[in-house]
Write an enzyme that holds these catalytic residues in place. Structure first.
Site, short mmCIF file in Angstrom:
data_model
loop_
_atom_site.label_atom_id
_atom_site.label_comp_id
_atom_site.label_asym_id
_atom_site.label_seq_id
_atom_site.Cartn_x
_atom_site.Cartn_y
_atom_site.Cartn_z
N GLU A 160 0.82 -1.22 0.00
CA GLU A 160 0.00 0.00 0.00
C GLU A 160 0.85 1.27 0.00
OE1 GLU A 160 -4.08 -1.16 2.15
OE2 GLU A 160 -3.20 0.68 2.95
N HIS A 170 8.20 -26.93 0.48
CA HIS A 170 7.52 -28.00 -0.24
C HIS A 170 6.40 -27.45 -1.11
CE1 HIS A 170 9.73 -30.89 2.24
NE2 HIS A 170 9.65 -29.93 3.14
N LYS A 184 -12.99 1.95 -1.62
CA LYS A 184 -13.94 2.25 -0.53
C LYS A 184 -15.13 3.04 -1.08
CE LYS A 184 -10.94 2.29 3.57
NZ LYS A 184 -10.51 3.01 4.77
O1 PA5 Z 1 -3.30 1.59 5.93
C1 PA5 Z 1 -4.39 2.09 5.72
O2 PA5 Z 1 -4.59 3.30 5.84
C2 PA5 Z 1 -5.58 1.23 5.39
O3 PA5 Z 1 -5.25 -0.09 5.14
C3 PA5 Z 1 -6.58 1.26 6.54
O4 PA5 Z 1 -5.94 0.80 7.70
C4 PA5 Z 1 -7.81 0.41 6.27
O5 PA5 Z 1 -8.37 0.77 5.05
C5 PA5 Z 1 -8.81 0.59 7.39
O6 PA5 Z 1 -9.11 1.94 7.55
P1 PA5 Z 1 -9.75 2.49 8.87
O7 PA5 Z 1 -8.81 2.28 9.99
O8 PA5 Z 1 -9.99 3.94 8.59
O9 PA5 Z 1 -11.04 1.75 9.08
#
Ligand code: PA5
Length: 460
Positions: free
Chosen positions: A286, A315, A429
């Protein structure tokens, strides 16, 4: 804290000149590395990159520990509701430091981390807990993520059926200090809220109540986690970049990205460490998988992180790693001292073929297998490195988290991208809100529907 980065097997002397790196390669990037380090320090100082400061902030620890102590007495079960950065760190902390079979011990509360909205999985969990004796920890930085909101609504419905309006007593929130829908609920009901400091993104939040609350509840020493992270933070701040593990990890991966090695495998030779690789997958993917650089130019960079477990995946995957495309950098996680060290005994003395195992430990076997894989890769010019944990303990796990977070920040600097946003995730989202009919997303819904209408189906 006693963890080390062994990068011998990326060096030309060991892995060969075609796929190896030289000290000159590392040194050539030092001026840029200094610029990145200066920028990171500056952002940490002005609190726009708050994860850098987390190891040094013990502000919420007393409150977390006190809450955990009370909750341990009050609840039989704990259910962690969150996804992505709001779940992977807590899960990694739990499996590494509380163990995979924690729920089979006599410890209380039993702990569950259902980080998906698979209806049958969630329902199955419901069958195994008494919601009136369960603490539901809703973790969401934004407070609006669809999966987390839906899970909360799912369980609140069952809670109200059993507990009426006092359901809120079994809720705990960890969220932004001000923003978001969870704060609106917390204004209606006196629900305890822990805070994610502003400037800490989801995948960098494991050292906040996001990860520390469930850890404290399971009896993990959260002060030691921060101590380890703190020691690592000092190392990652060192100006002598050839001794700065975050710089070294980032440079290795950056250089290999330019040599068409766009897969970063993290292979844990330890079941307790396996979920660290899951956490890393999100962090690396990410943060670094970006379409545009900071000048808005299209770059489409990133490395695909892959999780593997040794010896299990010897394996399954290692054949590919040793003989398939040479497009990977492999990071092993190795434990030098396992807790269990009982020697094996060859009970079947009439089978001398087992004698080589007699007197040896499972730890010796596992680490020999790691060494064997490392050797096979290196002999086949496949670059690999090892993060060595002297033992699986709080300080080392804290150090690991910080090392990889800092390395990610460095790598983002080298790639000249924003490692701290996630526009691709946000796009998903928004599309989910639109498809599920959330108010305010009508136009997006129309766009998606017209895309679907134009789509040509190929379907068997
Ligand atoms: O790293 C990030 O920002 C995302 O992976 C969020 O953690 C994830 O989308 C969850 O978001 P939130 O904590 O706002 O519910």
């Amino acid at each position: 804290m006693d963890i080390h980065l062994d990068f011998s097997n990326v060096m030309e002397t060991n892995v060969g000149s075609e796929h190896g790196l030289t000290l000159d390669d590392f040194e050539a990037l030092i001026p840029q590395g200094h610029e990145i380090l200066t920028a990171l320090r500056q952002k940490a100082n002005d609190h726009s990159l708050e994860f850098y400061n987390l190891p040094f902030s013990e502000e919420q620890l007393d409150e977390i520990e006190k809450y955990a102590e009370l909750a341990r007495k009050r609840f039989d079960s704990y259910v962690h509701l969150g996804i992505g950065g709001s779940a992977l760190g807590p899960i990694a902390l739990h499996t590494s430091l509380a163990g995979s079979y924690y729920n089979l011990s006599d410890k209380k509360p039993k702990m569950f981390f259902p980080d998906n909205v698979d209806p049958d999985w969630v329902h199955e969990l419901l069958q195994h807990i008494d919601v009136s004796k369960t603490l539901f920890h809703v973790v969401s930085k934004s407070g609006s993520t669809a999966e987390t909101a839906a899970q909360m609504l799912y369980f609140v419905h069952h809670m109200t059926e059993m507990m009426g309006e006092s359901f809120y007593k079994n809720l705990l929130f960890t969220t932004d200090p001000v923003e978001g829908l969870l704060n609106r609920i917390a204004r209606e009901y006196p629900i305890k809220c822990f805070r994610i400091p502003p400037g800490v993104g989801g995948r960098f939040s494991v050292l906040t109540p996001v990860g520390l609350l469930s850890a404290a509840l399971a009896g993990i020493n959260i002060r030691e986690i921060l101590r380890g992270a703190r020691e690592m933070a000092r190392l990652c701040d060192t100006d002598n970049l050839m001794e700065n593990p975050a710089y070294i990890y980032a440079v290795i991966h950056y250089l290999y990205m330019h040599r068409q090695k766009n897969i970063s495998v993290m292979m844990a030779y330890s079941n307790r460490l396996r979920d660290l690789a899951d956490w890393y997958r999100q962090l690396w993917a990410e943060s670094l998988g970006k379409r545009f650089n900071t000048n808005g130019e299209r770059v489409e960079v990133g490395q695909t992180p892959v999780k593997a477990v040794g010896a299990t995946d010897q394996h399954s995957q290692v054949q590919l790693y040793v003989e398939g495309p040479n497009d990977k950098v492999i990071t092993f996680l190795q434990v030098e001292n396992f807790e269990e060290n009982t020697p094996l005994k060859n009970h079947f003395t009439y089978i001398p073929e087992f004698d080589y195992l007699d007197g040896k430990t499972l730890a010796e076997l596992l680490n020999s297998e790691k060494q064997a894989t490392e050797l096979a890769l290196t002999n086949n010019q496949r670059p690999n490195l090892t993060i060595k944990f002297s033992a699986v303990n709080e300080a080392n796990i804290g150090a690991f988290f910080f090392l990889l977070e800092a390395a990610t920040a460095f790598a983002g600097g080298f790639l000249d991208i924003n490692a701290f946003d996630q526009p691709g995730v946000e796009e998903g989202k928004i599309a989910t809100y639109a498809l599920m009919g959330r108010k305010g997303f009508e136009q997006k819904k129309e766009e998606i529907e017209s895309l679907f209408a134009r789509k040509k189906a190929f379907y068997l």
